[in-house]
Design a protein around this motif. Sequence first.
Motif, PDB file in Angstrom:
ATOM      1  N   ASN A   6      58.738  30.881  -6.701  1.00 22.19           N
ATOM      2  CA  ASN A   6      59.108  32.252  -6.997  1.00 22.19           C
ATOM      3  C   ASN A   6      58.752  32.518  -8.448  1.00 22.19           C
ATOM      4  OD1 ASN A   6      60.147  32.870  -4.475  1.00 22.19           O
ATOM      5  ND2 ASN A   6      62.118  31.960  -4.983  1.00 22.19           N
ATOM      6  N   ARG A  10      57.170  38.318  -9.072  1.00 23.33           N
ATOM      7  CA  ARG A  10      57.678  38.596  -7.715  1.00 23.33           C
ATOM      8  C   ARG A  10      59.108  39.083  -7.766  1.00 23.33           C
ATOM      9  NH1 ARG A  10      55.321  33.290  -5.287  1.00 23.33           N
ATOM     10  NH2 ARG A  10      53.158  33.922  -5.318  1.00 23.33           N
ATOM     11  N   ASN A  48      50.935  40.209  -5.408  1.00 19.64           N
ATOM     12  CA  ASN A  48      52.319  39.872  -5.090  1.00 19.64           C
ATOM     13  C   ASN A  48      52.871  40.726  -3.960  1.00 19.64           C
ATOM     14  OD1 ASN A  48      53.584  37.680  -6.862  1.00 19.64           O
ATOM     15  ND2 ASN A  48      52.346  38.856  -8.307  1.00 19.64           N
ATOM     16  N   LEU A  52      54.293  39.021  -0.644  1.00 21.23           N
ATOM     17  CA  LEU A  52      55.659  39.298  -0.190  1.00 21.23           C
ATOM     18  C   LEU A  52      55.666  39.948   1.190  1.00 21.23           C
ATOM     19  CD1 LEU A  52      57.058  40.505  -3.612  1.00 21.23           C
ATOM     20  CD2 LEU A  52      57.768  38.437  -2.379  1.00 21.23           C
TER      21      LEU A  52
END
Length: 130
Positions: A6, A10, A48, A52
Amino acid sequence: MKKTRNTRQRGVILDILRESREHPTAETIYREARRALPNISLGTVYRNLNFLRDQGALREIRPSEGGSSRFDGADVPHAHFHCVHCNALLDIPLPTAMENLGFDDERISSVSLVDLHVVGSCSGCAGETS
């Protein structure tokens, strides 16, 4: 599956999405992210967002006709209403029948997601289109 870390980028992007109910575009997220991360690039935001989305942490909502994709970080199942006149994108509850779909179709093995996108005129634009 490849283990990923992570990143701060993000985290900032997810925070922006989870705090917003406006379904922002990547460009809007980029402008907001620059407040916390002045050196973040638009390319990093796009990468990102794609990551995601692929991980199921957010939803990409593609407009029915042209325009930029919008993003939703809400984790409660819901549908979207898109006004074709003013481009408003609103969260609407899923109809009860949609939550427990039973398919009697031998071509379908299982259903993992129902993504309902309703297109029409919002109440603010209804009078203008008559």
